[in-house]
Design a protein around this motif. Structure first.
Motif, PDB file in Angstrom:
ATOM      1  N   GLN A 125      -2.426  15.576 -10.702  1.00 34.74           N
ATOM      2  CA  GLN A 125      -3.087  14.819 -11.749  1.00 34.74           C
ATOM      3  C   GLN A 125      -3.719  15.758 -12.774  1.00 34.74           C
ATOM      4  O   GLN A 125      -3.654  15.505 -13.975  1.00 34.74           O
ATOM      5  CB  GLN A 125      -4.158  13.908 -11.132  1.00 34.74           C
ATOM      6  N   GLU A 128      -1.318   7.137 -14.960  1.00 37.26           N
ATOM      7  CA  GLU A 128      -1.758   5.881 -14.349  1.00 37.26           C
ATOM      8  C   GLU A 128      -1.170   5.712 -12.943  1.00 37.26           C
ATOM      9  O   GLU A 128      -1.882   5.317 -12.011  1.00 37.26           O
ATOM     10  CB  GLU A 128      -1.355   4.711 -15.242  1.00 37.26           C
ATOM     11  N   ASP A 181      -2.945   8.011 -10.630  1.00 43.81           N
ATOM     12  CA  ASP A 181      -4.275   7.469 -10.327  1.00 43.81           C
ATOM     13  C   ASP A 181      -4.209   6.493  -9.156  1.00 43.81           C
ATOM     14  O   ASP A 181      -5.057   6.520  -8.259  1.00 43.81           O
ATOM     15  CB  ASP A 181      -4.868   6.738 -11.538  1.00 43.81           C
ATOM     16  N   LYS A 182      -3.214   5.626  -9.205  1.00 41.48           N
ATOM     17  CA  LYS A 182      -3.059   4.630  -8.143  1.00 41.48           C
ATOM     18  C   LYS A 182      -2.791   5.299  -6.802  1.00 41.48           C
ATOM     19  O   LYS A 182      -3.363   4.910  -5.779  1.00 41.48           O
ATOM     20  CB  LYS A 182      -1.941   3.652  -8.495  1.00 41.48           C
ATOM     21  N   SER A 183      -1.927   6.302  -6.788  1.00 44.07           N
ATOM     22  CA  SER A 183      -1.621   6.969  -5.517  1.00 44.07           C
ATOM     23  C   SER A 183      -2.833   7.747  -5.000  1.00 44.07           C
ATOM     24  O   SER A 183      -3.098   7.767  -3.799  1.00 44.07           O
ATOM     25  CB  SER A 183      -0.385   7.856  -5.638  1.00 44.07           C
ATOM     26  N   ILE A 184      -3.588   8.376  -5.912  1.00 42.76           N
ATOM     27  CA  ILE A 184      -4.803   9.090  -5.501  1.00 42.76           C
ATOM     28  C   ILE A 184      -5.808   8.112  -4.914  1.00 42.76           C
ATOM     29  O   ILE A 184      -6.444   8.395  -3.892  1.00 42.76           O
ATOM     30  CB  ILE A 184      -5.417   9.866  -6.687  1.00 42.76           C
ATOM     31  N   SER A 185      -5.936   6.962  -5.539  1.00 43.16           N
ATOM     32  CA  SER A 185      -6.869   5.954  -5.048  1.00 43.16           C
ATOM     33  C   SER A 185      -6.519   5.519  -3.634  1.00 43.16           C
ATOM     34  O   SER A 185      -7.397   5.422  -2.762  1.00 43.16           O
ATOM     35  CB  SER A 185      -6.870   4.752  -5.987  1.00 43.16           C
ATOM     36  N   LEU A 186      -5.236   5.279  -3.387  1.00 43.30           N
ATOM     37  CA  LEU A 186      -4.801   4.887  -2.039  1.00 43.30           C
ATOM     38  C   LEU A 186      -5.067   5.990  -1.026  1.00 43.30           C
ATOM     39  O   LEU A 186      -5.579   5.733   0.076  1.00 43.30           O
ATOM     40  CB  LEU A 186      -3.314   4.518  -2.044  1.00 43.30           C
ATOM     41  N   PHE A 198      -7.235   8.396  -1.230  1.00 47.56           N
ATOM     42  CA  PHE A 198      -8.676   8.584  -1.088  1.00 47.56           C
ATOM     43  C   PHE A 198      -9.268   7.520  -0.153  1.00 47.56           C
ATOM     44  O   PHE A 198     -10.086   7.835   0.719  1.00 47.56           O
ATOM     45  CB  PHE A 198      -9.346   8.528  -2.460  1.00 47.56           C
ATOM     46  N   GLU A 199      -8.847   6.272  -0.337  1.00 49.60           N
ATOM     47  CA  GLU A 199      -9.349   5.192   0.526  1.00 49.60           C
ATOM     48  C   GLU A 199      -8.923   5.407   1.979  1.00 49.60           C
ATOM     49  O   GLU A 199      -9.700   5.157   2.905  1.00 49.60           O
ATOM     50  CB  GLU A 199      -8.870   3.834   0.016  1.00 49.60           C
ATOM     51  N   LYS A 244     -11.119   8.182   3.439  1.00 44.45           N
ATOM     52  CA  LYS A 244     -12.461   7.677   3.734  1.00 44.45           C
ATOM     53  C   LYS A 244     -12.451   6.782   4.963  1.00 44.45           C
ATOM     54  O   LYS A 244     -13.371   6.832   5.781  1.00 44.45           O
ATOM     55  CB  LYS A 244     -13.011   6.906   2.528  1.00 44.45           C
ATOM     56  N   MET A 263     -11.728  16.134  -8.217  1.00 44.84           N
ATOM     57  CA  MET A 263     -11.752  15.008  -9.160  1.00 44.84           C
ATOM     58  C   MET A 263     -12.718  15.271 -10.308  1.00 44.84           C
ATOM     59  O   MET A 263     -12.481  14.831 -11.436  1.00 44.84           O
ATOM     60  CB  MET A 263     -12.151  13.721  -8.432  1.00 44.84           C
TER      61      MET A 263
END
Length: 143
Positions: free
Chosen positions: A12, A53, A56-61, A63-64, A67, A80
Protein backbone atom coordinates in the motif's frame (compact mmCIF):
# COMPACT_ATOMS: atom_id res chain seq x y z
CA UNK A 1 -0.46 -13.70 9.74
CA UNK A 2 1.29 -10.50 10.82
CA UNK A 3 3.89 -10.83 8.06
CA UNK A 4 1.16 -10.93 5.39
CA UNK A 5 -0.40 -7.85 6.99
CA UNK A 6 2.93 -6.03 6.98
CA UNK A 7 3.62 -6.97 3.38
CA UNK A 8 0.13 -5.73 2.41
CA UNK A 9 0.82 -2.43 4.17
CA UNK A 10 4.21 -2.16 2.43
CA UNK A 11 2.49 -2.72 -0.92
CA UNK A 12 0.00 0.00 0.00
CA UNK A 13 2.85 2.39 0.81
CA UNK A 14 4.37 1.69 -2.63
CA UNK A 15 1.03 2.39 -4.31
CA UNK A 16 0.59 5.62 -2.35
CA UNK A 17 4.10 6.71 -3.32
CA UNK A 18 3.23 6.02 -6.98
CA UNK A 19 0.05 8.08 -6.57
CA UNK A 20 2.10 10.93 -5.10
CA UNK A 21 4.39 10.82 -8.14
CA UNK A 22 1.34 10.93 -10.44
CA UNK A 23 0.02 13.97 -8.57
CA UNK A 24 3.35 15.76 -8.93
CA UNK A 25 3.38 14.97 -12.65
CA UNK A 26 -0.23 16.15 -12.90
CA UNK A 27 0.75 19.59 -11.60
CA UNK A 28 3.50 19.81 -14.21
CA UNK A 29 1.05 18.87 -16.98
CA UNK A 30 -1.55 21.36 -15.73
CA UNK A 31 0.98 24.18 -15.77
CA UNK A 32 2.38 23.20 -19.17
CA UNK A 33 -1.14 22.89 -20.66
CA UNK A 34 -0.79 19.48 -22.27
CA UNK A 35 -4.40 18.20 -22.32
CA UNK A 36 -3.81 14.90 -24.13
CA UNK A 37 -1.03 13.82 -21.79
CA UNK A 38 -3.03 15.07 -18.81
CA UNK A 39 -6.04 12.95 -19.80
CA UNK A 40 -3.84 9.84 -20.02
CA UNK A 41 -2.39 10.64 -16.60
CA UNK A 42 -5.89 11.05 -15.14
CA UNK A 43 -6.76 7.57 -16.40
CA UNK A 44 -3.62 6.20 -14.73
CA UNK A 45 -4.50 8.05 -11.53
CA UNK A 46 -8.00 6.58 -11.55
CA UNK A 47 -6.58 3.06 -11.94
CA UNK A 48 -4.11 3.69 -9.11
CA UNK A 49 -6.89 4.88 -6.83
CA UNK A 50 -8.85 1.69 -7.59
CA UNK A 51 -5.81 -0.43 -6.71
CA UNK A 52 -5.33 1.51 -3.48
CA UNK A 53 -8.99 0.99 -2.58
CA UNK A 54 -8.72 -2.76 -3.17
CA UNK A 55 -5.55 -2.91 -1.08
CA UNK A 56 -7.32 -0.99 1.70
CA UNK A 57 -10.01 -3.65 1.81
CA UNK A 58 -7.51 -6.50 2.00
CA UNK A 59 -5.51 -4.71 4.72
CA UNK A 60 -8.69 -4.18 6.69
CA UNK A 61 -9.55 -7.88 6.52
CA UNK A 62 -6.03 -8.94 7.50
CA UNK A 63 -5.96 -6.42 10.34
CA UNK A 64 -9.30 -7.63 11.74
CA UNK A 65 -8.11 -11.26 11.57
CA UNK A 66 -4.89 -10.38 13.37
CA UNK A 67 -6.79 -8.56 16.10
CA UNK A 68 -9.26 -11.45 16.44
CA UNK A 69 -6.32 -13.87 16.86
CA UNK A 70 -4.90 -11.61 19.58
CA UNK A 71 -1.75 -10.98 17.56
CA UNK A 72 0.45 -7.97 18.24
CA UNK A 73 -0.47 -5.32 15.68
CA UNK A 74 1.78 -2.52 16.96
CA UNK A 75 4.22 -2.90 14.08
CA UNK A 76 1.33 -2.84 11.60
CA UNK A 77 -0.06 0.32 13.20
CA UNK A 78 3.34 1.98 12.91
CA UNK A 79 3.50 1.02 9.22
CA UNK A 80 -0.02 2.40 8.72
CA UNK A 81 1.14 5.70 10.22
CA UNK A 82 3.73 5.87 7.43
CA UNK A 83 0.96 5.33 4.88
CA UNK A 84 -1.12 8.04 6.53
CA UNK A 85 1.77 10.48 6.16
CA UNK A 86 1.91 9.76 2.43
CA UNK A 87 -1.88 10.17 2.22
CA UNK A 88 -1.62 13.63 3.79
CA UNK A 89 1.04 14.58 1.22
CA UNK A 90 -1.25 13.34 -1.57
CA UNK A 91 -4.15 15.40 -0.20
CA UNK A 92 -1.93 18.47 -0.12
CA UNK A 93 -0.81 17.91 -3.73
CA UNK A 94 -4.43 17.42 -4.78
CA UNK A 95 -5.34 20.78 -3.23
CA UNK A 96 -2.46 22.45 -5.07
CA UNK A 97 -3.55 20.86 -8.36
CA UNK A 98 -7.15 21.97 -7.82
CA UNK A 99 -6.01 25.54 -7.15
CA UNK A 100 -3.85 25.45 -10.26
CA UNK A 101 -6.78 24.32 -12.41
CA UNK A 102 -8.99 26.98 -10.83
CA UNK A 103 -6.42 29.71 -11.55
CA UNK A 104 -6.13 28.50 -15.15
CA UNK A 105 -9.89 28.71 -15.58
CA UNK A 106 -9.93 32.22 -14.12
CA UNK A 107 -7.21 33.29 -16.56
CA UNK A 108 -9.20 31.87 -19.48
CA UNK A 109 -12.33 33.68 -18.35
CA UNK A 110 -10.39 36.94 -18.01
CA UNK A 111 -8.89 36.50 -21.48
CA UNK A 112 -12.32 35.75 -22.96
CA UNK A 113 -13.73 38.91 -21.35
CA UNK A 114 -10.86 40.99 -22.71
CA UNK A 115 -11.46 39.63 -26.19
CA UNK A 116 -15.17 40.42 -25.99
CA UNK A 117 -14.43 43.99 -24.83
CA UNK A 118 -11.99 44.45 -27.69
CA UNK A 119 -14.54 43.24 -30.23
CA UNK A 120 -17.18 45.51 -28.73
CA UNK A 121 -14.85 48.53 -29.01
CA UNK A 122 -13.97 47.70 -32.60
CA UNK A 123 -17.62 47.46 -33.62
CA UNK A 124 -18.77 50.63 -31.83
CA UNK A 125 -20.45 53.26 -34.02
CA UNK A 126 -22.54 56.38 -33.54
CA UNK A 127 -26.18 56.77 -34.49
CA UNK A 128 -27.86 59.96 -35.87
CA UNK A 129 -28.29 61.41 -32.39
CA UNK A 130 -24.61 60.95 -31.54
CA UNK A 131 -25.10 58.04 -29.13
CA UNK A 132 -22.69 55.12 -29.28
CA UNK A 133 -24.06 51.78 -30.41
CA UNK A 134 -22.50 48.42 -31.11
CA UNK A 135 -22.40 47.34 -34.71
CA UNK A 136 -24.65 44.38 -35.40
CA UNK A 137 -21.88 42.71 -37.35
CA UNK A 138 -22.70 44.54 -40.58
CA UNK A 139 -19.72 45.92 -42.46
CA UNK A 140 -21.76 47.63 -45.14
CA UNK A 141 -22.39 51.38 -45.32
CA UNK A 142 -25.72 53.04 -45.77
CA UNK A 143 -26.36 56.45 -47.26
Amino acid sequence: MTTSLLSAIDKQAEQLTALKALLENELHLISSREPETLMALLKDKEEMLSLIEEQDKSISLLFEKAKANKENVDEALAAMDGCNAIIHECKYLTQINAKSVEQGQLRLTHLRNLMMELRARESMTYDRTGKTTGDGGSKGYTA
